[in-house]
Design a protein around this motif. Sequence first.
Motif, PDB file in Angstrom:
ATOM      1  N   TRP A  34       4.569   1.402  -5.088  1.00 45.38           N
ATOM      2  CA  TRP A  34       5.873   1.971  -4.801  1.00 45.38           C
ATOM      3  C   TRP A  34       6.945   1.131  -5.488  1.00 45.38           C
ATOM      4  N   PHE A  35       8.156   1.675  -5.574  1.00 45.81           N
ATOM      5  CA  PHE A  35       9.275   0.972  -6.184  1.00 45.81           C
ATOM      6  C   PHE A  35      10.244   0.535  -5.090  1.00 45.81           C
ATOM      7  N   PRO A  36      10.235  -0.763  -4.733  1.00 45.94           N
ATOM      8  CA  PRO A  36      11.232  -1.234  -3.762  1.00 45.94           C
ATOM      9  C   PRO A  36      12.640  -0.976  -4.291  1.00 45.94           C
ATOM     10  N   GLU A  37      13.564  -0.795  -3.382  1.00 40.05           N
ATOM     11  CA  GLU A  37      14.945  -0.537  -3.787  1.00 40.05           C
ATOM     12  C   GLU A  37      15.488  -1.705  -4.602  1.00 40.05           C
ATOM     13  N   GLU A  38      16.267  -1.354  -5.628  1.00 43.84           N
ATOM     14  CA  GLU A  38      16.863  -2.317  -6.554  1.00 43.84           C
ATOM     15  C   GLU A  38      15.801  -3.046  -7.385  1.00 43.84           C
ATOM     16  N   ALA A  39      14.611  -2.491  -7.490  1.00 42.42           N
ATOM     17  CA  ALA A  39      13.562  -3.058  -8.340  1.00 42.42           C
ATOM     18  C   ALA A  39      13.230  -2.047  -9.423  1.00 42.42           C
ATOM     19  N   MET A  88       0.908   8.310 -10.921  1.00 45.60           N
ATOM     20  CA  MET A  88       2.145   8.433 -10.136  1.00 45.60           C
ATOM     21  C   MET A  88       3.223   7.435 -10.549  1.00 45.60           C
ATOM     22  N   CYS A  89       2.811   6.195 -10.882  1.00 44.54           N
ATOM     23  CA  CYS A  89       3.795   5.129 -11.098  1.00 44.54           C
ATOM     24  C   CYS A  89       3.739   4.501 -12.479  1.00 44.54           C
ATOM     25  N   GLY A  90       2.808   4.919 -13.331  1.00 45.27           N
ATOM     26  CA  GLY A  90       2.753   4.396 -14.686  1.00 45.27           C
ATOM     27  C   GLY A  90       2.177   3.004 -14.811  1.00 45.27           C
ATOM     28  N   VAL A  91       1.543   2.489 -13.774  1.00 49.84           N
ATOM     29  CA  VAL A  91       0.937   1.156 -13.831  1.00 49.84           C
ATOM     30  C   VAL A  91      -0.312   1.217 -14.708  1.00 49.84           C
ATOM     31  N   ARG A  92      -0.478   0.232 -15.581  1.00 49.66           N
ATOM     32  CA  ARG A  92      -1.645   0.172 -16.454  1.00 49.66           C
ATOM     33  C   ARG A  92      -2.685  -0.772 -15.864  1.00 49.66           C
ATOM     34  N   PHE A  93      -3.940  -0.349 -15.885  1.00 50.84           N
ATOM     35  CA  PHE A  93      -5.035  -1.160 -15.371  1.00 50.84           C
ATOM     36  C   PHE A  93      -5.927  -1.605 -16.535  1.00 50.84           C
ATOM     37  N   ALA A 117      11.620   4.046 -10.946  1.00 51.12           N
ATOM     38  CA  ALA A 117      12.795   3.375 -10.389  1.00 51.12           C
ATOM     39  C   ALA A 117      14.089   4.069 -10.771  1.00 51.12           C
ATOM     40  N   ALA A 118      14.107   4.725 -11.935  1.00 52.95           N
ATOM     41  CA  ALA A 118      15.339   5.347 -12.413  1.00 52.95           C
ATOM     42  C   ALA A 118      15.600   6.700 -11.780  1.00 52.95           C
ATOM     43  N   GLY A 119      14.637   7.216 -11.044  1.00 52.61           N
ATOM     44  CA  GLY A 119      14.820   8.523 -10.420  1.00 52.61           C
ATOM     45  C   GLY A 119      14.763   9.670 -11.402  1.00 52.61           C
ATOM     46  N   ILE A 120      14.125   9.439 -12.556  1.00 49.93           N
ATOM     47  CA  ILE A 120      14.024  10.486 -13.575  1.00 49.93           C
ATOM     48  C   ILE A 120      13.047  11.566 -13.110  1.00 49.93           C
ATOM     49  N   GLU A 121      13.445  12.802 -13.264  1.00 49.92           N
ATOM     50  CA  GLU A 121      12.566  13.917 -12.917  1.00 49.92           C
ATOM     51  C   GLU A 121      11.646  14.187 -14.103  1.00 49.92           C
ATOM     52  N   PRO A 122      10.349  13.981 -13.969  1.00 43.78           N
ATOM     53  CA  PRO A 122       9.458  14.138 -15.126  1.00 43.78           C
ATOM     54  C   PRO A 122       9.312  15.590 -15.555  1.00 43.78           C
ATOM     55  N   ARG A 455       9.535   5.420   1.044  1.00 51.82           N
ATOM     56  CA  ARG A 455       8.195   5.705   0.496  1.00 51.82           C
ATOM     57  C   ARG A 455       7.238   5.923   1.647  1.00 51.82           C
ATOM     58  N   VAL A 456       6.424   6.950   1.535  1.00 54.97           N
ATOM     59  CA  VAL A 456       5.356   7.216   2.496  1.00 54.97           C
ATOM     60  C   VAL A 456       4.074   7.429   1.700  1.00 54.97           C
ATOM     61  N   LYS A 457       3.084   6.611   1.972  1.00 56.59           N
ATOM     62  CA  LYS A 457       1.782   6.748   1.328  1.00 56.59           C
ATOM     63  C   LYS A 457       0.775   7.245   2.351  1.00 56.59           C
ATOM     64  N   ILE A 458       0.010   8.267   1.964  1.00 60.35           N
ATOM     65  CA  ILE A 458      -1.002   8.865   2.851  1.00 60.35           C
ATOM     66  C   ILE A 458      -2.377   8.613   2.253  1.00 60.35           C
TER      67      ILE A 458
END
Length: 497
Positions: A34-39, A88-93, A117-122, A455-458
């Motif tokens: 998730w993206f913490p606020e201001e991060a 979902m978040c673009g993290v690379r593994f 974080a930028a709130g861009i609508e993909p 953020r809510v993760k299920i």
Amino acid sequence: MSEMSIEDLEIEQLRARCQQLVEEGGHLEFAYAWFPEEADQPEVRYIVHPASSAGLQIWRCHPGQGAIPSLADIAPLVSWYEREISDMCGVRFEGYPEAVPLIFLPGTHVSAPVLNAAGIEPVLQYEPLAYELPEIGGPDRDDIQVLPFGPVRADVAESAQFVFFYIGEAILHYHAQLFFKHRGMEKRFEGKPSNLGMVLAERVSGVGSLCHALAYSQAVEQAASCVVPARAQAMRVILAELERLYNHLHYLGHLCHTTTLKVGEAQGKYLEELAKQINSRVSGNRLLRNVIIPGGLRHEPQLEGLTFDLQKLQDEFAVYARMLETSTPHLDRLLTTGVLTRQAAFDEGATGPIERASGSNRDLRRDQTYSGYAQLVVYETVKQAGDAHARQQVRIAEIENSLDLIEQVMNTLPSGPIRVPCIPPDNSEGLGWAESPRGSLYYAVHIGRDGRLARVKIKSPSFSNWRVFPLTVYDSNMMDYAINEASFGLTMAGCDR
């Protein structure tokens, strides 16, 4: 609920810690980002259950703009979570053994991560692309047939596509493509007040409405440091076990449908209807919605006559269960069908009745006790065979267990209030869980600085069990496929969140 702790880890420590966790017999439950606020960079979290600890632990790490080491070769169950986090978040593994999208269909191109974080609508673009299926050699190669089945299926089955490679009746390879109707449920929570989130939680998966409400409420309650009254805790147990009853009765009826035991199908659906009518009398809703809220219960369940109704149901179920366990044509189709070994169940993250049918004795009601279960005796419902018959036996035992648990609560039901105020403070977080009819269900809730959901993760049980299911299809046969799938009791809604 049991205690949990949060530990910050450097990404260089992750693999060593995961290896240690597995070697000691611990279990990685799930992962999310998730993206913490201001991060401007995501935070990745792993929820783990060490073998030596009674409580859950959260590993928290910050990969920044770099890659994070994959843990899939150490704990295979984390594979789908890494793919989901990447989508979902673009993290690379780094070192990931299965670097293909999970949520997006082949041929999908996304302009930006869904969560950013930028709130861009993909922007999503899709061009149909053939699935990359494995090359199969050998002298009988020309005899191999390919059968794509779905995504539109008969009856009320949810959307999915299954591709079979087979010779005659023998299945050589099986590929399941899910997520045709991914609904972005987690995203829908963002910006909502925590009390309104309950409406969404109850609609993630209709047949799990009560347990989703329970796990979500407990996450909000943990964030708010809220202590739920004892009477409400006890009544939550009654409601949760009522949900388990009608789900398992539906399961047994549907399993009989796939083995063509028509009398068993009719009786199972009849008993399911009786259970839903009991739900309606107790809560006002056949699916037990609009009762649980953060802080307790919305209204007092109507328990008058419940003991009589359940005794009638129990008497009829006892006859039904004996019929299922003595019907030779029915058992012939279940025995040795879809065998899942205990090791595979553990490695790949099977949960609930699927896991317990393969010899693993894990149950959140007992292992990570919550609500009113700490004062109750939750009996073991473990079988060893790991086949479709064992999965039926576990459900039968759990129905008997649920009836016993409700009786235990009814005999010791405390008096008192049923709710307290529950308002989580700004920048708080909580983790809630429940043993749903299909297995372990988790909600991770983050509250923003405005007091609303950030953020809510299920983590749903079907997400876990769909990953495991294909292992039981390889080297099986086409005639048994429908029986095997029904024996898992999977839902698409729980997976396509």
